[in-house]
Design a protein around this motif. Structure first.
Motif, mmCIF file in Angstrom:
data_model
loop_
_atom_site.group_PDB
_atom_site.id
_atom_site.type_symbol
_atom_site.label_atom_id
_atom_site.label_comp_id
_atom_site.label_asym_id
_atom_site.label_seq_id
_atom_site.Cartn_x
_atom_site.Cartn_y
_atom_site.Cartn_z
ATOM 1 N N VAL A 128 0.852 -1.196 0.000
ATOM 2 C CA VAL A 128 0.000 0.000 0.000
ATOM 3 C C VAL A 128 0.883 1.239 0.000
ATOM 4 O O VAL A 128 0.653 2.192 -0.760
ATOM 5 N N ARG A 129 1.893 1.222 0.839
ATOM 6 C CA ARG A 129 2.813 2.357 0.938
ATOM 7 C C ARG A 129 3.529 2.605 -0.392
ATOM 8 O O ARG A 129 3.843 3.754 -0.735
ATOM 9 N N ALA A 130 3.768 1.542 -1.148
ATOM 10 C CA ALA A 130 4.469 1.659 -2.430
ATOM 11 C C ALA A 130 3.534 2.043 -3.572
ATOM 12 O O ALA A 130 3.966 2.150 -4.728
ATOM 13 N N GLY A 131 2.247 2.244 -3.278
ATOM 14 C CA GLY A 131 1.309 2.669 -4.316
ATOM 15 C C GLY A 131 0.717 1.547 -5.137
ATOM 16 O O GLY A 131 0.152 1.802 -6.207
ATOM 17 N N ARG A 132 0.819 0.325 -4.638
ATOM 18 C CA ARG A 132 0.287 -0.820 -5.380
ATOM 19 C C ARG A 132 -1.233 -0.891 -5.244
ATOM 20 O O ARG A 132 -1.842 -0.271 -4.364
ATOM 21 N N ASN A 133 -1.850 -1.691 -6.113
ATOM 22 C CA ASN A 133 -3.308 -1.816 -6.150
ATOM 23 C C ASN A 133 -3.774 -2.831 -5.104
ATOM 24 O O ASN A 133 -4.319 -3.892 -5.419
ATOM 25 N N VAL A 134 -3.540 -2.478 -3.830
ATOM 26 C CA VAL A 134 -3.804 -3.373 -2.704
ATOM 27 C C VAL A 134 -4.537 -2.601 -1.615
ATOM 28 O O VAL A 134 -4.231 -1.443 -1.348
ATOM 29 N N ILE A 135 -5.506 -3.273 -0.987
ATOM 30 C CA ILE A 135 -6.217 -2.733 0.178
ATOM 31 C C ILE A 135 -5.969 -3.686 1.336
ATOM 32 O O ILE A 135 -6.088 -4.904 1.185
ATOM 33 N N VAL A 136 -5.616 -3.138 2.498
ATOM 34 C CA VAL A 136 -5.415 -3.937 3.703
ATOM 35 C C VAL A 136 -6.366 -3.429 4.782
ATOM 36 O O VAL A 136 -6.499 -2.224 4.972
ATOM 37 N N THR A 137 -7.030 -4.348 5.469
ATOM 38 C CA THR A 137 -7.893 -3.954 6.585
ATOM 39 C C THR A 137 -7.336 -4.533 7.877
ATOM 40 O O THR A 137 -6.749 -5.613 7.899
ATOM 41 N N ARG A 138 -7.516 -3.771 8.947
ATOM 42 C CA ARG A 138 -7.107 -4.178 10.293
ATOM 43 C C ARG A 138 -8.260 -3.882 11.252
ATOM 44 O O ARG A 138 -9.175 -3.122 10.920
ATOM 45 N N THR A 139 -8.178 -4.438 12.461
ATOM 46 C CA THR A 139 -9.276 -4.279 13.413
ATOM 47 C C THR A 139 -8.759 -4.138 14.836
ATOM 48 O O THR A 139 -7.650 -4.582 15.161
ATOM 49 N N PHE A 140 -9.575 -3.532 15.691
ATOM 50 C CA PHE A 140 -9.306 -3.482 17.124
ATOM 51 C C PHE A 140 -10.039 -4.613 17.853
ATOM 52 O O PHE A 140 -9.988 -4.698 19.076
ATOM 53 N N SER A 141 -10.706 -5.483 17.106
ATOM 54 C CA SER A 141 -11.510 -6.542 17.714
ATOM 55 C C SER A 141 -10.677 -7.693 18.249
ATOM 56 O O SER A 141 -11.111 -8.387 19.170
ATOM 57 N N LYS A 142 -9.480 -7.914 17.705
ATOM 58 C CA LYS A 142 -8.748 -9.145 18.001
ATOM 59 C C LYS A 142 -7.632 -8.916 19.017
ATOM 60 O O LYS A 142 -7.842 -9.059 20.199
ATOM 61 N N ILE A 143 -6.438 -8.547 18.585
ATOM 62 C CA ILE A 143 -5.347 -8.412 19.536
ATOM 63 C C ILE A 143 -5.651 -7.360 20.599
ATOM 64 O O ILE A 143 -5.221 -7.471 21.751
ATOM 65 N N TYR A 144 -6.434 -6.328 20.244
ATOM 66 C CA TYR A 144 -6.755 -5.270 21.200
ATOM 67 C C TYR A 144 -7.927 -5.636 22.126
ATOM 68 O O TYR A 144 -8.210 -4.919 23.076
ATOM 69 N N GLY A 145 -8.633 -6.715 21.822
ATOM 70 C CA GLY A 145 -9.714 -7.174 22.698
ATOM 71 C C GLY A 145 -10.881 -6.216 22.787
ATOM 72 O O GLY A 145 -11.505 -6.081 23.839
ATOM 73 N N MET A 146 -11.239 -5.568 21.671
ATOM 74 C CA MET A 146 -12.310 -4.570 21.683
ATOM 75 C C MET A 146 -13.412 -4.899 20.685
ATOM 76 O O MET A 146 -13.978 -4.014 20.043
ATOM 77 N N ALA A 147 -13.744 -6.182 20.557
ATOM 78 C CA ALA A 147 -14.736 -6.594 19.558
ATOM 79 C C ALA A 147 -16.068 -5.873 19.730
ATOM 80 O O ALA A 147 -16.738 -5.536 18.755
ATOM 81 N N GLY A 148 -16.459 -5.640 20.972
ATOM 82 C CA GLY A 148 -17.758 -5.027 21.227
ATOM 83 C C GLY A 148 -17.835 -3.557 20.924
ATOM 84 O O GLY A 148 -18.935 -2.989 20.891
ATOM 85 N N THR A 149 -16.705 -2.902 20.679
ATOM 86 C CA THR A 149 -16.732 -1.460 20.389
ATOM 87 C C THR A 149 -16.822 -1.157 18.906
ATOM 88 O O THR A 149 -17.039 -0.011 18.521
ATOM 89 N N ARG A 150 -16.620 -2.194 18.067
ATOM 90 C CA ARG A 150 -16.756 -2.063 16.608
ATOM 91 C C ARG A 150 -15.847 -0.977 16.042
ATOM 92 O O ARG A 150 -16.287 0.058 15.564
ATOM 93 N N MET A 151 -14.553 -1.230 16.070
ATOM 94 C CA MET A 151 -13.572 -0.300 15.523
ATOM 95 C C MET A 151 -12.660 -1.040 14.550
ATOM 96 O O MET A 151 -12.018 -2.024 14.910
ATOM 97 N N GLY A 152 -12.612 -0.557 13.305
ATOM 98 C CA GLY A 152 -11.722 -1.135 12.315
ATOM 99 C C GLY A 152 -11.239 -0.060 11.373
ATOM 100 O O GLY A 152 -11.725 1.080 11.400
ATOM 101 N N TYR A 153 -10.270 -0.410 10.515
ATOM 102 C CA TYR A 153 -9.771 0.582 9.560
ATOM 103 C C TYR A 153 -9.215 -0.100 8.322
ATOM 104 O O TYR A 153 -8.877 -1.288 8.340
ATOM 105 N N ALA A 154 -9.145 0.668 7.237
ATOM 106 C CA ALA A 154 -8.596 0.185 5.973
ATOM 107 C C ALA A 154 -7.463 1.096 5.541
ATOM 108 O O ALA A 154 -7.484 2.309 5.795
ATOM 109 N N LEU A 155 -6.482 0.500 4.878
ATOM 110 C CA LEU A 155 -5.321 1.204 4.346
ATOM 111 C C LEU A 155 -5.284 0.974 2.845
ATOM 112 O O LEU A 155 -5.322 -0.160 2.381
ATOM 113 N N ALA A 156 -5.190 2.047 2.070
ATOM 114 C CA ALA A 156 -5.188 1.926 0.612
ATOM 115 C C ALA A 156 -4.755 3.252 0.002
ATOM 116 O O ALA A 156 -4.439 4.213 0.719
#
Length: 389
Positions: free
Chosen positions: A222-250
């Motif tokens: 993504v940083r190099a400008g490629r045709n890629v989308i990456v999504t991450r979440t606060f639901s898993k390692i951060y243990g915040m599934a109930g707060t519904r927080m996520g983000y996309a990088l593109a």
């Protein structure tokens, strides 16, 4: 109407109650213990949802408590702050980040946006709620069978690439299998996807739980400008599934396109506060990861002791070959332990179990060995026998 605590325009709720206007509502709230509405029921081990019971971080909890009283306001500045923090970590611009109500919203929006231009290719077995949603909206979704090891078949996907394909959607590590794709193979595959004019979408919800998170991510593309989308979440390692927080990088262009299909404003007060406070909380993240790995190892030892086999996992869950997943689900439920049943007839042998608290994971481990030794419902043994014939 009088004011509460001298705040202009605030309503005196007590006066309304005394007047009878809110009596029913007030009484209903008084008889409800709110915390009972969340989490497992008393005595229940909930190992079904890939939730992380070791979070949220103490830093997140403090921040959420401090800000929940401000939930009457839209959190615009908090959205900007968290977006800035994410952009700084990954070396991206502000316009290359979008926050969502969990990654689910962003994945659904992406499938809809790209689905207007062409078909979507995805694995046969993965976390497919966004693809199912898009399909119901008329998007053509092509599922590719898994390989012999129940892994994502990149070669099979590559064979279907042509100019009619708009998007390829995968989860890495995959859910429900827990398998991690070889990073070099995934990078080579990304070049094939781009060569046909399509976009590669990688849901990296469990990336922070892998042994080498940076090496197993495509954020650098993504940083190099490629045709890629990456999504991450606060639901898993951060243990915040109930707060519904996520983000996309593109790319900024892709983010603008996704934004046209989202419906939220980028998060809620509590979720944003917790995310901002814990995003760089390295001691918590390291402790959470250690606990997850210990729980995963406990499950794998139990699987071996029970005489079963499991797929290699780089996430906070394990996909176990138990002959009959639905039968095991029922036998575990009789003991107050919740695990997933079959993910469709084709994978009816496999049972997914999530890492829980140490006590809950230990309950599962002990029960699995006992059940395999015939110390539970005879019906399970009979169904497992039939499944193995």
């Amino acid at each position: 109407m009088s004011n509460v605590q001298g705040r202009p325009g605030a309503t005196n709720v007590a006066a309304l109650v005394q007047g009878g206007a809110l009596t029913g509502v007030w009484q209903a709230q008084a008889t409800t213990t709110i915390p009972e509405l969340f989490g497992p029921l008393p005595g229940q081990a909930r190992l079904t949802g890939n939730e992380n019971p070791f979070g949220p971080a103490p830093s997140a909890v403090r921040a959420m408590k401090e800000t929940v009283g401000l939930s009457c306001y839209y959190p615009d500045r908090a959205v900007m702050r968290l977006t800035d923090m994410i952009a700084e970590r990954f070396g991206l611009s502000f316009g290359q980040i979008i926050l969502g109500s969990g990654t689910t919203e962003l994945l659904c929006a992406t499938a809809l946006a790209w689905g207007q231009k062409g078909s979507v290719i995805c694995p046969e077995l993965f976390w497919d709620a966004p693809i199912n949603y898009a399909a119901r909206k008329g998007v053509r979704c092509i599922r590719v069978p898994m390989d012999a090891g129940v892994g994502i078949n990149l070669d099979g996907m590559a064979d279907l690439l042509d100019d009619s394909v708009a998007l390829v959607h995968i989860v890495n590590p995959n859910n429900p299998t827990g398998r991690l794709l070889d990073n070099q193979a995934l990078r080579a595959f990304s070049e094939k996807v781009e060569a046909c004019g399509a976009t590669l979408l990688v849901d990296e919800a469990y990336n922070e739980m892998t042994d080498l998170p940076d090496e197993n991510s495509l954020v650098d593309l993504v940083r190099a400008g490629r045709n890629v989308i990456v999504t991450r979440t606060f639901s898993k390692i951060y243990g915040m599934a109930g707060t519904r927080m996520g983000y996309a990088l593109a790319s900024e262009e892709h983010i603008a396109r996704i934004r046209g299909y989202v419906t939220s404003f980028g998060g809620n007060v509590a979720g944003l506060a917790g995310a901002i406070a814990s995003f760089n909380d390295q001691p918590f993240l390291e402790a959470s990861l250690r606990a997850i790995r210990e729980g995963r190892n406990m499950i794998l030892h139990a699987v071996a002791a029970a005489g079963y086999a499991a797929l290699p996992s780089q996430a906070n869950f394990v996909f176990v070959d138990v002959l009959d997943a639905d039968a095991l689900r029922d036998a575990m439920a009789n003991r107050g332990i919740l695990v997933r049943g079959a993910f469709g007839e084709k994978w009816s042998r496999y049972s997914r179990v999530s890492v829980g608290t140490p006590d809950d994971t230990r309950r599962y481990a002990d029960a699995l060995v006992q059940i395999s030794n015939g110390q539970d419902a005879a019906a399970w043994s009979a169904r497992a026998y039939e499944a193995d014939r």
